[in-house]
Design an enzyme around this catalytic site. Structure first.
Site, short mmCIF file in Angstrom:
data_model
loop_
_atom_site.label_atom_id
_atom_site.label_comp_id
_atom_site.label_asym_id
_atom_site.label_seq_id
_atom_site.Cartn_x
_atom_site.Cartn_y
_atom_site.Cartn_z
N GLU A 152 -12.16 78.68 5.20
CA GLU A 152 -11.97 77.95 4.14
C GLU A 152 -10.97 76.97 4.45
OE1 GLU A 152 -12.53 79.26 0.37
OE2 GLU A 152 -14.34 80.42 1.04
N HIS B 100 -6.35 82.18 -1.38
CA HIS B 100 -6.03 81.33 -0.07
C HIS B 100 -4.47 81.67 0.19
CE1 HIS B 100 -9.44 78.38 -1.22
NE2 HIS B 100 -9.93 79.25 -0.28
N CYS C 78 -3.51 72.09 -2.97
CA CYS C 78 -4.99 72.37 -2.69
C CYS C 78 -5.65 71.13 -2.77
CB CYS C 78 -5.54 73.03 -4.05
SG CYS C 78 -5.03 74.86 -4.12
O1 SUG Z 1 -11.94 77.59 -4.13
N1 SUG Z 1 -11.54 76.46 -7.59
C1 SUG Z 1 -11.16 76.64 -6.21
C2 SUG Z 1 -9.75 76.31 -6.21
C3 SUG Z 1 -9.38 75.91 -4.58
C4 SUG Z 1 -7.89 75.62 -4.30
N2 SUG Z 1 -7.66 75.39 -2.99
C5 SUG Z 1 -6.67 75.89 -2.32
N3 SUG Z 1 -6.00 77.08 -2.82
N4 SUG Z 1 -6.32 75.38 -1.36
C6 SUG Z 1 -11.61 77.77 -5.50
O2 SUG Z 1 -11.35 78.82 -5.74
C7 SUG Z 1 -13.03 76.89 -9.58
C8 SUG Z 1 -14.41 76.47 -10.08
C9 SUG Z 1 -14.67 76.99 -11.24
O3 SUG Z 1 -14.57 78.08 -11.69
O4 SUG Z 1 -15.46 76.16 -11.68
C10 SUG Z 1 -12.74 76.76 -8.19
O5 SUG Z 1 -13.55 76.53 -7.20
#
Ligand code: SUG
Length: 418
Positions: free
Chosen positions: A163, A231, A348
């Site tokens: 990731e 994460h 993020c």
């Molecule tokens: O991968 N949310 C993302 C958020 C990513 C955050 N990134 C870091 N922590 N670096 C994920 O979970 C939600 C999409 C939805 O539910 O429609 C989403 O993909």
């Protein structure tokens, strides 16, 4: 020019929506079914970039991906009109906005060949993110095309989940000096999946040519994942010689801190005790999903989401920290609520690349004038709102596709194959 940290923020795409697709991401689950506001979301992200430029930071961008992803739908045996609602939501996801998951980056001073290495993340753990990598890889190959300075790697093969930078930290005395690189991986055990596999982390470190003596592989605690830290950047962040972390972020913090002290005697660890801030409050507020940055005057600042002020235990702790003598001296608040509602905080939304800006394709760098150009496109073309049940509308699809095309045009990126 010297190497500087460039923050490449993802521009929030015109299909931004709340379909609740990310198991283990509490905000995504909580807001499932809500109406999203893509235009406001993108403008919030651009305002954050503007504020960071005003602070004297160097700012880059990565672009929304083509949505719906017709190529991927075809490989899934469908087209957008014929897809069931879940497949359609996966294909329409705007999750590429969270560029901390775009790639893992090892700057030139850390690598055996003296080039900056980037490995595109495979994101195989979540269906809606598993088809991001071709669009990301194409952008990375364009932005970092200069082979004298950059090597862009294909993703690590499935099934080893990677990731990207969200599970990677660096500690260094200066940008020109080799750093200690820290790869944080998860192990399943709690109710939620571990999205970063240690085999993927090891593969990235090896292909970047990192010195094993300066590379650590550290396990995320099972409690952190179970509490919603899908994460590591939800519970820890580094910058320079500073590690800002929750006490319960890692499976074995004492041996991790001892390794850090051995490899970098100047390390400064700011650990937030669970007795002051619970994991639940840390994750609700995203106090660690902050951009920890060094300002031009050398001051270390934490760029936090507004939500950090709304959780009393968190705000109290942050106030005490600033009043004390610690290395983090300044707090900046930003409003990225639309992204936060999908579990994406200020950190993020950005991918850090340490490089000389002159070696990067200028179309991926922004100043206030280029931000204004993007804001004009967003204001004119991005949908005002999207409810999940609208994701199948042909008119919405046409608007989303026209919006992205207008952005590529405005940024001189039309015709590049992106
Ligand atoms: O991968 N949310 C993302 C958020 C990513 C955050 N990134 C870091 N922590 N670096 C994920 O979970 C939600 C999409 C939805 O539910 O429609 C989403 O993909």
């Amino acid at each position: 020019m010297a190497l500087v940290e460039i923050n490449f923020d993802g521009i929030v795409g015109p299909s931004h929506n709340y379909a609740g697709l990310s198991l283990g991401n509490l905000a995504s689950a909580r807001n499932k079914g809500e109406t999203a506001h893509p235009r406001a979301a993108a403008l919030q992200g651009l305002a954050k970039m503007r504020a960071n430029i005003a602070l004297g930071l160097t700012q880059g961008i990565l672009l929304p991906h083509a949505r719906p992803d017709h190529d991927w739908l075809a490989r899934m045996g469908s087209d957008h009109g014929g897809a069931d609602p879940l497949l359609r939501a996966w294909a329409m996801s705007a999750a590429a906005m969270w560029t901390a998951n775009a790639a893992t980056v090892s700057p030139a001073p850390d690598t055996a060949d003296g080039r900056c290495h980037l490995t595109c993340a495979n994101l195989v753990s979540m269906p809606h993110r598993s088809h991001e990598w071709p669009g990301t890889l194409a952008q990375l190959r364009l932005a970092f095309a200069d082979p004298a300075h950059f090597t862009v790697h294909n993703p690590v093969p499935a099934p080893f989940g990677d990731e990207g930078a969200a599970n990677h930290m660096r500690l260094c005395a200066s940008h020109d000096a080799p750093s200690v690189e820290i790869f944080v991986y998860g192990q399943s055990g709690g109710p939620f999946p571990a999205r970063q596999h240690v085999a993927a982390s090891r593969a990235v470190a090896a292909s970047h040519g990192l010195d094993p003596a300066r590379t650590l592989f550290v396990q995320q605690s099972v409690e952190a994942i179970a509490a919603g830290a899908f994460h590591n950047d939800v519970v820890a962040v580094t910058n320079g010689t500073v590690l800002f972390t929750h006490e319960q972020a890692f499976a074995a913090n004492n041996s991790f801190y001892a390794d850090l002290a051995r490899l970098m005697p100047s390390v400064q660890i700011v650990e937030v005790p669970a007795a002051r801030v619970s994991l639940a409050d840390a994750i609700r507020s995203y106090m660690f999903n902050a951009q920890l940055v060094t300002l031009p005057d050398g001051v270390s600042a934490l760029i936090l989401p507004d939500e950090a002020r709304e959780v009393p235990a968190v705000w109290d702790w942050l106030q005490d920290m600033i009043a004390g003598n610690g290395p983090i001296r300044r707090l900046e608040l930003v409003n990225v609520r639309q992204s936060m509602s999908n579990g994406g905080g200020p950190a993020c939304l950005r991918l850090r690349v340490v490089a000389d800006p002159l070696t990067v394709d200028p179309r991926f760098l922004v100043d206030a004038e280029r931000i204004a150009r993007i804001e004009a496109v967003v204001s004119a073309f991005w949908p005002e709102s999207i409810a999940p049940e609208q994701l199948g509308d042909a008119a919405l699809v046409a608007q989303v596709e026209a919006a992205r095309a207008a952005l590529l045009d405005a940024l001189d990126l039309a015709g590049t194959g992106l």
